[in-house]
Design a protein around this motif. Structure first.
Motif, PDB file in Angstrom:
ATOM      1  N   ALA A 131     -38.378 -12.372 -40.866  1.00 21.55           N
ATOM      2  CA  ALA A 131     -39.263 -12.430 -39.737  1.00 21.55           C
ATOM      3  C   ALA A 131     -38.492 -11.716 -38.816  1.00 21.55           C
ATOM      4  O   ALA A 131     -39.219 -11.246 -37.742  1.00 21.55           O
ATOM      5  N   TRP A 132     -37.348 -11.642 -38.615  1.00 20.50           N
ATOM      6  CA  TRP A 132     -36.600 -10.922 -37.626  1.00 20.50           C
ATOM      7  C   TRP A 132     -37.080  -9.252 -37.759  1.00 20.50           C
ATOM      8  O   TRP A 132     -37.240  -8.702 -36.617  1.00 20.50           O
ATOM      9  N   ALA A 133     -36.781  -9.033 -38.880  1.00 17.29           N
ATOM     10  CA  ALA A 133     -37.356  -7.464 -39.317  1.00 17.29           C
ATOM     11  C   ALA A 133     -36.598  -6.499 -38.199  1.00 17.29           C
ATOM     12  O   ALA A 133     -37.446  -5.771 -37.799  1.00 17.29           O
ATOM     13  N   ASP A 134     -35.381  -6.832 -37.837  1.00 17.54           N
ATOM     14  CA  ASP A 134     -34.580  -5.813 -36.849  1.00 17.54           C
ATOM     15  C   ASP A 134     -35.185  -5.840 -35.528  1.00 17.54           C
ATOM     16  O   ASP A 134     -35.144  -4.682 -35.005  1.00 17.54           O
ATOM     17  N   GLY A 135     -35.892  -6.829 -35.260  1.00 18.74           N
ATOM     18  CA  GLY A 135     -36.600  -6.678 -33.893  1.00 18.74           C
ATOM     19  C   GLY A 135     -37.783  -6.028 -33.754  1.00 18.74           C
ATOM     20  O   GLY A 135     -38.085  -5.546 -32.665  1.00 18.74           O
ATOM     21  N   LYS A 136     -38.421  -5.831 -34.826  1.00 21.63           N
ATOM     22  CA  LYS A 136     -39.822  -4.874 -34.720  1.00 21.63           C
ATOM     23  C   LYS A 136     -40.849  -5.963 -34.776  1.00 21.63           C
ATOM     24  O   LYS A 136     -40.899  -6.912 -35.349  1.00 21.63           O
ATOM     25  N   PRO A 137     -41.881  -5.392 -34.162  1.00 19.10           N
ATOM     26  CA  PRO A 137     -42.340  -4.181 -33.326  1.00 19.10           C
ATOM     27  C   PRO A 137     -41.526  -4.543 -31.664  1.00 19.10           C
ATOM     28  O   PRO A 137     -41.359  -3.327 -30.989  1.00 19.10           O
TER      29      PRO A 137
ATOM     30  N   ALA B   6     -38.384  -7.179 -29.711  1.00 17.95           N
ATOM     31  CA  ALA B   6     -37.542  -8.282 -29.732  1.00 17.95           C
ATOM     32  C   ALA B   6     -38.203  -9.416 -29.456  1.00 17.95           C
ATOM     33  O   ALA B   6     -38.181 -10.459 -30.240  1.00 17.95           O
ATOM     34  N   LEU B   7     -39.127  -9.493 -28.466  1.00 11.89           N
ATOM     35  CA  LEU B   7     -40.051 -10.655 -28.233  1.00 11.89           C
ATOM     36  C   LEU B   7     -40.769 -11.231 -29.302  1.00 11.89           C
ATOM     37  O   LEU B   7     -40.865 -12.511 -29.811  1.00 11.89           O
ATOM     38  N   ALA B   8     -41.587 -10.262 -29.806  1.00  8.65           N
ATOM     39  CA  ALA B   8     -42.453 -10.498 -31.042  1.00  8.65           C
ATOM     40  C   ALA B   8     -41.691 -11.212 -32.163  1.00  8.65           C
ATOM     41  O   ALA B   8     -42.159 -11.962 -32.958  1.00  8.65           O
ATOM     42  N   ALA B   9     -40.539 -10.374 -32.384  1.00  9.46           N
ATOM     43  CA  ALA B   9     -39.892 -10.691 -33.715  1.00  9.46           C
ATOM     44  C   ALA B   9     -39.089 -12.030 -33.411  1.00  9.46           C
ATOM     45  O   ALA B   9     -39.005 -12.949 -34.331  1.00  9.46           O
ATOM     46  N   PHE B  10     -38.757 -12.119 -32.276  1.00  6.61           N
ATOM     47  CA  PHE B  10     -38.320 -13.630 -31.948  1.00  6.61           C
ATOM     48  C   PHE B  10     -39.202 -14.735 -32.198  1.00  6.61           C
ATOM     49  O   PHE B  10     -38.898 -15.866 -32.627  1.00  6.61           O
ATOM     50  N   SER B  11     -40.488 -14.404 -31.721  1.00  7.36           N
ATOM     51  CA  SER B  11     -41.462 -15.406 -32.024  1.00  7.36           C
ATOM     52  C   SER B  11     -41.566 -15.726 -33.499  1.00  7.36           C
ATOM     53  O   SER B  11     -41.955 -16.773 -34.072  1.00  7.36           O
ATOM     54  N   ALA B  12     -41.376 -14.604 -34.041  1.00  5.93           N
ATOM     55  CA  ALA B  12     -41.764 -14.728 -35.571  1.00  5.93           C
ATOM     56  C   ALA B  12     -40.884 -15.376 -36.444  1.00  5.93           C
ATOM     57  O   ALA B  12     -40.931 -16.257 -37.362  1.00  5.93           O
TER      58      ALA B  12
END
Length: 203
Positions: free
Chosen positions: A76-82, A84-90
């Motif tokens: 889900a984190w995917a190295d902060g892509k696309p 940091a905020l979107a990945a954090f929500s994921a």
């Protein structure tokens, strides 16, 4: 199912799977080793070839759970892509998904009384899972001026507590809430992030 004694093909994993089925049904301490053996199709005596007792069996369920959880969160984190905020929500959505998809593992991890420091293997798996949240929090903290930046460990702990609370209260049992667990978690994280100035008030 006939008893297979000591000749089960993969007795250890069969017992773990049996425990993972029994835990959501009866609670992490509500079943016996005899019940796990029966469900796995072996004699109770055969259990002790692999586990010292029920707690040892539950601990292995927890260890596997932490390992799966870490993989889910890392994906889900995917190295902060696309971003940091979107990945954090994921990662928040991934937390809910894990609790739903792996209830036996989740309960073994958080409701059995098995602590991560029980063994090095469990501690390592748990640390890897927590590290994802820590890295996600660190990436977001970089966008806050240093004089207004809370400790990363505190930020990560707050998010874990919020996620865990939503899971326990709304995701695992039917409730009368007009909001889905996803909506509750997303809005709760949104309030927190707005308070830190990470997202605009109108977002």
């Amino acid at each position: 199912m006939s008893k297979q004694g000591y000749h089960h093909g993969n007795l250890r994993q069969a017992l773990i799977q049996a425990a993972l089925e029994l835990i959501p049904e009866q609670g992490p301490t509500g079943f016996t080793l005899s019940e796990a053996a029966k469900r796995a199709g072996v004699t109770p005596a055969a259990v002790y070839r692999h586990f010292e007792g029920r707690e040892d069996l539950i601990a292995e369920c927890a260890r596997q759970g932490y390992a799966i959880f870490a993989d889910v969160m890392a994906h889900a984190w995917a190295d902060g892509k696309p971003s940091a905020l979107a990945a954090f929500s994921a990662t928040g959505r991934a937390y809910l998904a894990f609790a739903r998809q792996f209830p036996g593992h989740y309960m073994a991890m958080f409701e059995s009384g098995i602590l991560p420091n029980r063994s090095p293997n469990i501690a390592e798996a748990a640390a890897r899972a927590q590290d994802i949240t820590y890295r996600a929090a660190s990436a977001l903290m970089a966008h806050i001026p240093s004089d207004r930046r809370p400790p990363v460990a505190m930020f990560a702990a707050h998010i874990r507590a919020l996620s865990h609370g939503v899971v326990e209260l709304y995701a695992r049992t039917p409730t009368s809430s007009p909001f889905s667990p996803e909506e509750l978690l997303e809005s709760g994280i949104g309030v927190y992030l707005r308070g830190l100035g990470l997202i605009a008030q109108d977002q």
